[in-house]
Design a protein around this motif. Structure first.
Motif, PDB file in Angstrom:
ATOM      1  N   ALA A 179       0.819  -1.207   0.000  1.00  0.00           N
ATOM      2  CA  ALA A 179       0.000   0.000   0.000  1.00  0.00           C
ATOM      3  C   ALA A 179       0.854   1.259   0.000  1.00  0.00           C
ATOM      4  CB  ALA A 179      -0.933  -0.004   1.207  1.00  0.00           C
ATOM      5  N   PHE A 180       1.989   1.211   0.711  1.00  0.00           N
ATOM      6  CA  PHE A 180       2.878   2.361   0.785  1.00  0.00           C
ATOM      7  C   PHE A 180       3.955   2.327  -0.302  1.00  0.00           C
ATOM      8  CE2 PHE A 180       1.200   2.452   5.166  1.00  0.00           C
ATOM      9  CZ  PHE A 180       0.867   3.800   5.253  1.00  0.00           C
ATOM     10  N   ARG A 181       3.847   1.374  -1.219  1.00  0.00           N
ATOM     11  CA  ARG A 181       4.775   1.242  -2.339  1.00  0.00           C
ATOM     12  C   ARG A 181       6.191   0.924  -1.871  1.00  0.00           C
ATOM     13  NH1 ARG A 181       2.413   0.002  -6.624  1.00  0.00           N
ATOM     14  NH2 ARG A 181       1.701  -1.317  -4.929  1.00  0.00           N
ATOM     15  N   VAL A 182       6.281   0.101  -0.825  1.00  0.00           N
ATOM     16  CA  VAL A 182       7.563  -0.378  -0.310  1.00  0.00           C
ATOM     17  C   VAL A 182       7.749  -1.817  -0.778  1.00  0.00           C
ATOM     18  CG1 VAL A 182       8.942  -0.878   1.733  1.00  0.00           C
ATOM     19  CG2 VAL A 182       7.405   1.103   1.723  1.00  0.00           C
ATOM     20  N   PRO A 183       8.807  -2.143  -1.502  1.00  0.00           N
ATOM     21  CA  PRO A 183       9.018  -3.524  -1.958  1.00  0.00           C
ATOM     22  C   PRO A 183       9.045  -4.498  -0.781  1.00  0.00           C
ATOM     23  CG  PRO A 183      10.534  -2.023  -3.057  1.00  0.00           C
ATOM     24  CD  PRO A 183       9.872  -1.228  -1.962  1.00  0.00           C
ATOM     25  N   TRP A 184       8.526  -5.708  -1.003  1.00  0.00           N
ATOM     26  CA  TRP A 184       8.438  -6.691   0.068  1.00  0.00           C
ATOM     27  C   TRP A 184       8.775  -8.086  -0.445  1.00  0.00           C
ATOM     28  CZ3 TRP A 184       4.734 -10.411  -0.925  1.00  0.00           C
ATOM     29  CH2 TRP A 184       3.736 -10.073  -1.870  1.00  0.00           C
ATOM     30  N   VAL A 185       9.237  -8.912   0.491  1.00  0.00           N
ATOM     31  CA  VAL A 185       9.536 -10.322   0.218  1.00  0.00           C
ATOM     32  C   VAL A 185       8.786 -11.169   1.238  1.00  0.00           C
ATOM     33  CG1 VAL A 185      11.325 -12.099   0.034  1.00  0.00           C
ATOM     34  CG2 VAL A 185      11.833  -9.739  -0.653  1.00  0.00           C
ATOM     35  N   ALA A 186       8.020 -12.133   0.769  1.00  0.00           N
ATOM     36  CA  ALA A 186       7.284 -13.019   1.671  1.00  0.00           C
ATOM     37  C   ALA A 186       8.185 -14.149   2.142  1.00  0.00           C
ATOM     38  CB  ALA A 186       6.059 -13.597   0.968  1.00  0.00           C
ATOM     39  N   VAL A 187       8.113 -14.451   3.452  1.00  0.00           N
ATOM     40  CA  VAL A 187       8.870 -15.568   4.022  1.00  0.00           C
ATOM     41  C   VAL A 187       7.939 -16.365   4.935  1.00  0.00           C
ATOM     42  CG1 VAL A 187      11.056 -14.311   3.936  1.00  0.00           C
ATOM     43  CG2 VAL A 187       9.669 -14.237   6.028  1.00  0.00           C
ATOM     44  N   THR A 188       8.366 -17.552   5.291  1.00  0.00           N
ATOM     45  CA  THR A 188       7.616 -18.370   6.240  1.00  0.00           C
ATOM     46  C   THR A 188       8.588 -19.164   7.089  1.00  0.00           C
ATOM     47  OG1 THR A 188       5.917 -20.085   6.468  1.00  0.00           O
ATOM     48  CG2 THR A 188       7.384 -20.266   4.580  1.00  0.00           C
ATOM     49  N   THR A 189       8.231 -19.366   8.359  1.00  0.00           N
ATOM     50  CA  THR A 189       9.071 -20.137   9.260  1.00  0.00           C
ATOM     51  C   THR A 189       8.491 -21.507   9.566  1.00  0.00           C
ATOM     52  OG1 THR A 189       8.013 -19.176  11.218  1.00  0.00           O
ATOM     53  CG2 THR A 189       9.964 -18.053  10.355  1.00  0.00           C
ATOM     54  N   SER A 190       7.252 -21.749   9.149  1.00  0.00           N
ATOM     55  CA  SER A 190       6.641 -23.044   9.434  1.00  0.00           C
ATOM     56  C   SER A 190       5.489 -23.304   8.491  1.00  0.00           C
ATOM     57  CB  SER A 190       6.134 -23.103  10.882  1.00  0.00           C
ATOM     58  OG  SER A 190       4.929 -22.380  11.014  1.00  0.00           O
ATOM     59  N   GLN A 191       5.050 -24.557   8.449  1.00  0.00           N
ATOM     60  CA  GLN A 191       3.930 -24.928   7.591  1.00  0.00           C
ATOM     61  C   GLN A 191       2.597 -24.453   8.161  1.00  0.00           C
ATOM     62  OE1 GLN A 191       4.295 -29.183   7.191  1.00  0.00           O
ATOM     63  NE2 GLN A 191       5.974 -29.044   5.714  1.00  0.00           N
ATOM     64  N   ALA A 192       2.623 -23.874   9.360  1.00  0.00           N
ATOM     65  CA  ALA A 192       1.390 -23.417   9.989  1.00  0.00           C
ATOM     66  C   ALA A 192       0.863 -22.133   9.358  1.00  0.00           C
ATOM     67  CB  ALA A 192       1.613 -23.198  11.483  1.00  0.00           C
ATOM     68  N   ILE A 193       1.697 -21.428   8.596  1.00  0.00           N
ATOM     69  CA  ILE A 193       1.253 -20.198   7.949  1.00  0.00           C
ATOM     70  C   ILE A 193       0.143 -20.525   6.954  1.00  0.00           C
ATOM     71  CG2 ILE A 193       1.933 -18.310   6.432  1.00  0.00           C
ATOM     72  CD1 ILE A 193       2.991 -18.023   9.245  1.00  0.00           C
ATOM     73  N   ASN A 194      -0.939 -19.768   7.005  1.00  0.00           N
ATOM     74  CA  ASN A 194      -2.107 -19.996   6.155  1.00  0.00           C
ATOM     75  C   ASN A 194      -1.839 -19.445   4.753  1.00  0.00           C
ATOM     76  OD1 ASN A 194      -4.657 -19.765   4.836  1.00  0.00           O
ATOM     77  ND2 ASN A 194      -5.685 -19.823   6.817  1.00  0.00           N
ATOM     78  N   SER A 195      -1.542 -20.342   3.811  1.00  0.00           N
ATOM     79  CA  SER A 195      -1.215 -19.890   2.456  1.00  0.00           C
ATOM     80  C   SER A 195      -2.459 -19.464   1.681  1.00  0.00           C
ATOM     81  CB  SER A 195      -0.474 -20.992   1.696  1.00  0.00           C
ATOM     82  OG  SER A 195      -1.296 -22.132   1.513  1.00  0.00           O
ATOM     83  N   PHE A 196      -3.637 -19.984   2.055  1.00  0.00           N
ATOM     84  CA  PHE A 196      -4.857 -19.632   1.322  1.00  0.00           C
ATOM     85  C   PHE A 196      -5.115 -18.129   1.389  1.00  0.00           C
ATOM     86  CE2 PHE A 196      -9.348 -18.717   0.977  1.00  0.00           C
ATOM     87  CZ  PHE A 196      -9.768 -19.504  -0.078  1.00  0.00           C
ATOM     88  N   LYS A 197      -5.030 -17.570   2.591  1.00  0.00           N
ATOM     89  CA  LYS A 197      -5.329 -16.142   2.712  1.00  0.00           C
ATOM     90  C   LYS A 197      -4.267 -15.295   2.021  1.00  0.00           C
ATOM     91  CE  LYS A 197      -3.331 -15.337   7.327  1.00  0.00           C
ATOM     92  NZ  LYS A 197      -3.646 -14.887   8.713  1.00  0.00           N
ATOM     93  N   TRP A 198      -3.024 -15.724   2.051  1.00  0.00           N
ATOM     94  CA  TRP A 198      -1.959 -15.031   1.326  1.00  0.00           C
ATOM     95  C   TRP A 198      -2.245 -15.043  -0.176  1.00  0.00           C
ATOM     96  CZ3 TRP A 198       2.537 -12.244   1.832  1.00  0.00           C
ATOM     97  CH2 TRP A 198       3.099 -12.111   3.106  1.00  0.00           C
ATOM     98  N   ARG A 199      -2.568 -16.225  -0.715  1.00  0.00           N
ATOM     99  CA  ARG A 199      -2.823 -16.342  -2.150  1.00  0.00           C
ATOM    100  C   ARG A 199      -4.069 -15.551  -2.555  1.00  0.00           C
ATOM    101  NH1 ARG A 199      -4.308 -21.060  -3.536  1.00  0.00           N
ATOM    102  NH2 ARG A 199      -4.353 -22.137  -1.527  1.00  0.00           N
ATOM    103  N   ASP A 200      -5.050 -15.523  -1.657  1.00  0.00           N
ATOM    104  CA  ASP A 200      -6.281 -14.772  -1.900  1.00  0.00           C
ATOM    105  C   ASP A 200      -5.975 -13.288  -2.090  1.00  0.00           C
ATOM    106  OD1 ASP A 200      -9.118 -14.396  -2.030  1.00  0.00           O
ATOM    107  OD2 ASP A 200      -9.159 -13.866   0.098  1.00  0.00           O
ATOM    108  N   TRP A 201      -5.233 -12.709  -1.132  1.00  0.00           N
ATOM    109  CA  TRP A 201      -4.887 -11.295  -1.257  1.00  0.00           C
ATOM    110  C   TRP A 201      -3.971 -11.056  -2.445  1.00  0.00           C
ATOM    111  CZ3 TRP A 201       0.200  -9.306  -0.545  1.00  0.00           C
ATOM    112  CH2 TRP A 201       0.275  -7.932  -0.818  1.00  0.00           C
ATOM    113  N   ALA A 202      -2.951 -11.890  -2.625  1.00  0.00           N
ATOM    114  CA  ALA A 202      -2.002 -11.692  -3.720  1.00  0.00           C
ATOM    115  C   ALA A 202      -2.725 -11.699  -5.072  1.00  0.00           C
ATOM    116  CB  ALA A 202      -0.925 -12.776  -3.685  1.00  0.00           C
TER     117      ALA A 202
END
Length: 316
Positions: A179-202
């Motif tokens: 939103a603020f036009r700052v480049p970002w990199v997605a990371v994860t530390t475990s399989q518990a991260i909900n990928s569905f909601k990430w993919r939905d927004w992306a």
């Protein structure tokens, strides 16, 4: 009208911003329709989470946990927008209702305008990673600024807005960065991260979600997540008897010399065990960052403003 959101006992800036965002987007909403819930930022479109028998106005929420609610009763549901196309598909909604996460509208607030970009590279973990994790120490060793997702929401958002690069395990860290036009990199530390909601927004912004893996930072974090650390498996139930690592504080506490020496040795040992996490964070700094198209984002925000105008017309 009451703003409904999921409230973490630890605090989570991505949910907590519901406390004030809607006063900006829909001024005066609290004074109308007192029996109605405004369901905004968050993955809260869940059959068990939202109360039955109460009218709900949905503006940008997402699905991602549990069972999807039945939206067929028009007297109980008024769905104006959802977070992304995966939510719209899962709930059987018109794809045109898939817009964006309302948190992206924070960048329009005057108090966040024209902030200087002097924050360097920051890491914002998922709030669950703060339980038992030693990420402040890991970030210090990696030369990256640590931002606590459980901190006061506006302070966290300013850190994101002023950064030059955001390493995000927290989805809303990526959302606010974009939103603020700052480049970002997605990371994860475990399989518990909900990928569905990430993919939905992306998908709402024609982006992809392909997180880079960062090893867990400590044994205590592995215990709380029921994950692996240095080749050992830890069950989540052990967390009841396994004390987490001490939280990191900015201030230095005065201690007897022998305690200070023991503390230094513990810090050295923790840093050694966290070496894979430190190395991985350093490598992420050189990874290709993402940012949505200016045109795509502007178009979605314009459509979202039209939704807000419709809400004002119909309810105010």
């Amino acid at each position: 009208m009451q703003a409904f959101y999921w409230e973490s006992a630890h605090g989570n800036f991505g949910d907590d911003l519901n406390l004030w965002l809607w006063d900006f987007l829909l001024p005066g909403f609290r004074d109308i329709q007192p029996e109605m819930l405004l369901v905004g930022v968050g993955t809260v479109l869940n059959e068990k989470l939202l109360p039955a028998g109460i009218r709900k106005l949905v503006i940008g929420s997402g699905f991602g946990y549990g069972s999807a609610p039945d939206l067929s009763d028009a007297s109980e549901w008024d769905v104006r927008a959802v977070r992304g196309p995966l939510t719209a598909e899962r709930l059987g909604l018109d794809p045109a209702l898939a817009l964006l996460d309302p948190a992206m509208m924070v960048a329009d607030m005057p108090e966040f305008q024209n902030l200087p970009r002097n924050g360097g590279t920051i890491f914002v973990p998922h709030w669950e990673s703060t339980v038992g994790g030693i990420w402040p120490l890991v970030c210090e060793a990696a030369g990256i600024f640590y931002v606590d997702p459980c901190g006061e929401a506006k302070s966290v958002i300013r850190s994101i807005a002023q950064a030059e690069l955001v390493i995000a395990e927290s989805m809303h860290a990526a959302i606010l960065a974009d939103a603020f036009r700052v480049p970002w990199v997605a990371v994860t530390t475990s399989q518990a991260i909900n990928s569905f909601k990430w993919r939905d927004w992306a998908a709402s912004l024609d982006l992809s979600y392909a997180p880079r893996r960062i090893p867990i930072s400590s044994r205590a974090e592995a215990v709380t997540k029921g994950a692996r650390f240095w080749g050992m498996d830890f069950a989540a139930r052990e967390a009841q008897t396994d004390a987490p690592d001490e939280p990191m504080h900015a201030e230095t506490l005065l201690k007897p010399r022998h305690e200070a020496a023991q503390s230094t040795l513990r810090s050295v040992a923790k840093k050694a065990l966290a070496a894979p996490s430190i190395l991985a964070l350093r490598q992420v700094r050189r990874a290709d960052a993402q940012l949505s198209s200016d045109t795509v984002l502007a178009g979605k925000k314009e459509r979202f403003r039209a939704v807000l105008a419709g809400v004002k017309r119909d309810y105010f």
